[in-house]
Design a protein around this motif. Structure first.
Motif, PDB file in Angstrom:
ATOM      1  N   LEU A 122       5.278  24.079  -5.092  1.00 33.15           N
ATOM      2  CA  LEU A 122       3.843  24.281  -5.251  1.00 33.15           C
ATOM      3  C   LEU A 122       3.462  25.716  -5.602  1.00 33.15           C
ATOM      4  CD1 LEU A 122       2.473  22.033  -2.367  1.00 33.15           C
ATOM      5  CD2 LEU A 122       3.117  21.413  -4.708  1.00 33.15           C
ATOM      6  N   GLY A 123       4.419  26.524  -5.934  1.00 29.97           N
ATOM      7  CA  GLY A 123       4.114  27.861  -6.439  1.00 29.97           C
ATOM      8  C   GLY A 123       3.324  28.741  -5.492  1.00 29.97           C
ATOM      9  N   GLY A 124       3.694  28.774  -4.228  1.00 28.15           N
ATOM     10  CA  GLY A 124       3.024  29.644  -3.272  1.00 28.15           C
ATOM     11  C   GLY A 124       1.815  29.044  -2.583  1.00 28.15           C
ATOM     12  N   PHE A 125       1.501  27.774  -2.880  1.00 27.04           N
ATOM     13  CA  PHE A 125       0.352  27.132  -2.257  1.00 27.04           C
ATOM     14  C   PHE A 125       0.655  26.519  -0.889  1.00 27.04           C
ATOM     15  CE2 PHE A 125      -1.521  27.293  -6.494  1.00 27.04           C
ATOM     16  CZ  PHE A 125      -2.874  27.433  -6.222  1.00 27.04           C
ATOM     17  N   ASN A 126       1.931  26.495  -0.484  1.00 26.85           N
ATOM     18  CA  ASN A 126       2.313  25.793   0.747  1.00 26.85           C
ATOM     19  C   ASN A 126       1.493  26.221   1.968  1.00 26.85           C
ATOM     20  OD1 ASN A 126       4.273  24.938  -1.032  1.00 26.85           O
ATOM     21  ND2 ASN A 126       5.920  25.007   0.470  1.00 26.85           N
ATOM     22  N   ASP A 127       1.391  27.526   2.165  1.00 28.10           N
ATOM     23  CA  ASP A 127       0.672  28.010   3.345  1.00 28.10           C
ATOM     24  C   ASP A 127      -0.821  27.716   3.266  1.00 28.10           C
ATOM     25  OD1 ASP A 127       2.967  28.937   4.537  1.00 28.10           O
ATOM     26  OD2 ASP A 127       2.724  31.011   3.862  1.00 28.10           O
ATOM     27  N   LEU A 128      -1.388  27.745   2.062  1.00 31.99           N
ATOM     28  CA  LEU A 128      -2.800  27.413   1.906  1.00 31.99           C
ATOM     29  C   LEU A 128      -3.050  25.946   2.265  1.00 31.99           C
ATOM     30  CD1 LEU A 128      -3.685  29.239  -1.449  1.00 31.99           C
ATOM     31  CD2 LEU A 128      -4.138  29.997   0.890  1.00 31.99           C
ATOM     32  N   LEU A 129      -2.148  25.075   1.825  1.00 29.55           N
ATOM     33  CA  LEU A 129      -2.265  23.655   2.154  1.00 29.55           C
ATOM     34  C   LEU A 129      -2.149  23.448   3.661  1.00 29.55           C
ATOM     35  CD1 LEU A 129      -1.850  23.371  -0.944  1.00 29.55           C
ATOM     36  CD2 LEU A 129      -0.461  21.349  -0.456  1.00 29.55           C
ATOM     37  N   LYS A 130      -1.209  24.138   4.257  1.00 26.73           N
ATOM     38  CA  LYS A 130      -1.002  23.996   5.704  1.00 26.73           C
ATOM     39  C   LYS A 130      -2.258  24.379   6.477  1.00 26.73           C
ATOM     40  CE  LYS A 130       1.302  27.098   8.084  1.00 26.73           C
ATOM     41  NZ  LYS A 130       2.407  27.903   8.673  1.00 26.73           N
ATOM     42  N   GLU A 131      -2.900  25.472   6.089  1.00 26.73           N
ATOM     43  CA  GLU A 131      -4.096  25.910   6.798  1.00 26.73           C
ATOM     44  C   GLU A 131      -5.255  24.928   6.623  1.00 26.73           C
ATOM     45  OE1 GLU A 131      -4.364  28.483   8.952  1.00 26.73           O
ATOM     46  OE2 GLU A 131      -2.188  28.510   8.659  1.00 26.73           O
ATOM     47  N   CYS A 132      -5.382  24.369   5.431  1.00 23.19           N
ATOM     48  CA  CYS A 132      -6.448  23.382   5.200  1.00 23.19           C
ATOM     49  C   CYS A 132      -6.212  22.132   6.030  1.00 23.19           C
ATOM     50  CB  CYS A 132      -6.516  23.019   3.714  1.00 23.19           C
ATOM     51  SG  CYS A 132      -7.186  24.324   2.668  1.00 23.19           S
ATOM     52  N   ILE A 133      -4.978  21.662   6.075  1.00 19.11           N
ATOM     53  CA  ILE A 133      -4.649  20.455   6.848  1.00 19.11           C
ATOM     54  C   ILE A 133      -4.839  20.727   8.338  1.00 19.11           C
ATOM     55  CG2 ILE A 133      -2.765  18.914   7.494  1.00 19.11           C
ATOM     56  CD1 ILE A 133      -1.653  19.482   4.588  1.00 19.11           C
ATOM     57  N   LYS A 134      -4.338  21.853   8.805  1.00 20.85           N
ATOM     58  CA  LYS A 134      -4.417  22.184  10.236  1.00 20.85           C
ATOM     59  C   LYS A 134      -5.854  22.371  10.705  1.00 20.85           C
ATOM     60  CE  LYS A 134      -2.988  26.270  11.501  1.00 20.85           C
ATOM     61  NZ  LYS A 134      -2.082  27.406  11.826  1.00 20.85           N
ATOM     62  N   ASN A 135      -6.700  22.948   9.859  1.00 18.07           N
ATOM     63  CA  ASN A 135      -8.080  23.255  10.240  1.00 18.07           C
ATOM     64  C   ASN A 135      -9.100  22.246   9.742  1.00 18.07           C
ATOM     65  OD1 ASN A 135      -7.419  25.768  11.566  1.00 18.07           O
ATOM     66  ND2 ASN A 135      -7.072  26.636   9.534  1.00 18.07           N
ATOM     67  N   ASP A 136      -8.604  21.155   9.128  1.00 13.64           N
ATOM     68  CA  ASP A 136      -9.485  20.081   8.658  1.00 13.64           C
ATOM     69  C   ASP A 136     -10.594  20.622   7.755  1.00 13.64           C
ATOM     70  OD1 ASP A 136     -10.490  17.504   8.383  1.00 13.64           O
ATOM     71  OD2 ASP A 136     -11.745  17.642  10.177  1.00 13.64           O
ATOM     72  N   THR A 137     -10.194  21.367   6.730  1.00 11.72           N
ATOM     73  CA  THR A 137     -11.181  21.999   5.861  1.00 11.72           C
ATOM     74  C   THR A 137     -10.676  22.046   4.422  1.00 11.72           C
ATOM     75  OG1 THR A 137     -12.518  24.001   5.520  1.00 11.72           O
ATOM     76  CG2 THR A 137     -10.250  24.316   6.246  1.00 11.72           C
ATOM     77  N   LEU A 138     -11.611  22.124   3.495  1.00 12.23           N
ATOM     78  CA  LEU A 138     -11.278  22.324   2.082  1.00 12.23           C
ATOM     79  C   LEU A 138     -11.506  23.766   1.657  1.00 12.23           C
ATOM     80  CD1 LEU A 138     -12.978  19.130   0.552  1.00 12.23           C
ATOM     81  CD2 LEU A 138     -10.641  19.393   1.377  1.00 12.23           C
ATOM     82  N   THR A 139     -12.076  24.562   2.545  1.00 14.36           N
ATOM     83  CA  THR A 139     -12.493  25.925   2.211  1.00 14.36           C
ATOM     84  C   THR A 139     -11.341  26.917   2.329  1.00 14.36           C
ATOM     85  OG1 THR A 139     -14.733  25.456   3.012  1.00 14.36           O
ATOM     86  CG2 THR A 139     -14.109  27.764   2.763  1.00 14.36           C
ATOM     87  N   LEU A 140     -11.113  27.659   1.255  1.00 11.85           N
ATOM     88  CA  LEU A 140     -10.129  28.737   1.278  1.00 11.85           C
ATOM     89  C   LEU A 140     -10.806  30.067   1.568  1.00 11.85           C
ATOM     90  CD1 LEU A 140      -7.909  27.847  -1.842  1.00 11.85           C
ATOM     91  CD2 LEU A 140      -7.419  27.391   0.574  1.00 11.85           C
ATOM     92  N   THR A 141     -11.870  30.344   0.827  1.00 13.99           N
ATOM     93  CA  THR A 141     -12.679  31.544   1.032  1.00 13.99           C
ATOM     94  C   THR A 141     -14.137  31.123   0.915  1.00 13.99           C
ATOM     95  OG1 THR A 141     -12.838  32.183  -1.304  1.00 13.99           O
ATOM     96  CG2 THR A 141     -10.885  32.927  -0.094  1.00 13.99           C
ATOM     97  N   GLU A 142     -15.013  32.063   1.052  1.00 18.95           N
ATOM     98  CA  GLU A 142     -16.443  31.773   0.940  1.00 18.95           C
ATOM     99  C   GLU A 142     -16.795  31.186  -0.430  1.00 18.95           C
ATOM    100  OE1 GLU A 142     -20.710  34.192   1.130  1.00 18.95           O
ATOM    101  OE2 GLU A 142     -18.887  35.105   1.925  1.00 18.95           O
TER     102      GLU A 142
END
Length: 248
Positions: A122-142
């Motif tokens: 996923l080209g470096g997206f792994n941690d971003l996906l993990k945070e969205c799944i863990k926090n039940d959110t689609l938001t990365l930044t404002e």
């Protein structure tokens, strides 16, 4: 014991299913095995239940109750589906649950050490996906949401030639497979007659800063309608389905 890949806590790890067990069970429809297709290898007839030690029990239950239960039931409720000639439409549709359900599948595949998922990068997206799944959110930044960078689309697969009936199509699984399209990466997954496409645009954040575009609202509103796609419209599907007709 080991470190859970979602919460990062030391715990007794479970044999985590990369593809949700309930989804595989539906595709098998009472059989012990099923036909599994991949882009780069010959089709197989196998148990098709990849799993490994990834998550703790709490995180397994979290993903199941928050995402998997909704995702698997959505396509199994006839009263919630309106059928049109060229598409189906969900009457009630929770976009966030639907999106995070499919996001959790490709995330598990991307962190898996199993050979069948070695190309799911996923080209470096792994941690971003993990945070969205863990926090039940689609938001990365404002200003940016994960579904702007990773667009997930769903299609209902049909065979208008009549060579394969609908039940046969629902009993086929296309394993997660990826191809490049310019700078983007495309991943495909099919089960229960639904083809899922992930389009990852790694440069989207940079492009958005320069253009000010926002495609989130359009994408979210469109997802409750699922276009029907004939197997002849996809080279990937056509090649594999032809193999099935000729050999089974």
């Amino acid at each position: 014991m080991g470190k859970c890949r979602l919460c990062n806590e030391e715990a007794k790890l479970q044999m985590s299913h990369i593809i949700p067990r309930s989804l595989i069970k539906d595709v098998k429809d009472g059989d012990s095995q099923l036909h599994v297709f991949s882009y780069s290898s010959a089709p197989t007839y196998s148990n098709a239940d990849p799993k490994e030690l990834l998550l703790c029990k709490c995180c397994e239950q979290y993903i199941s109750s928050n995402y998997e239960q909704y995702g698997t039931q959505l396509i199994k409720r006839p009263k919630n589906i309106i059928k049109h000639n060229d598409r189906i439409e969900f009457k009630e549709f929770d976009y966030k649950k639907w999106y995070l359900y499919y996001l959790s599948i490709i995330w598990r595949a991307s962190i898996s050490s199993l050979q069948e998922f070695v190309d799911i990068q996923l080209g470096g997206f792994n941690d971003l996906l993990k945070e969205c799944i863990k926090n039940d959110t689609l938001t990365l930044t404002e200003d940016i949401s994960i579904d702007e960078c990773i667009v997930i689309s769903m299609f209902r697969v049909v065979d208008r030639s009549g060579r394969l009936d609908d039940k046969a199509i629902k009993n086929i699984m296309l394993n997660l497979t990826g191809v490049k399209e310019g700078d983007d990466s495309l991943f495909f997954f099919m089960a229960n007659g639904f083809l899922i496409q992930y389009q990852i645009t790694p440069n989207y954040i940079f492009e958005k800063k320069n253009s000010g575009c926002n495609k989130t609202i359009v994408n979210r509103n469109a997802r409750k309608c699922v276009k029907m796609v004939d197997i002849t419209e996809s080279r990937l599907l056509c090649e594999n389905f032809n193999w099935l007709v000729d050999n089974v």
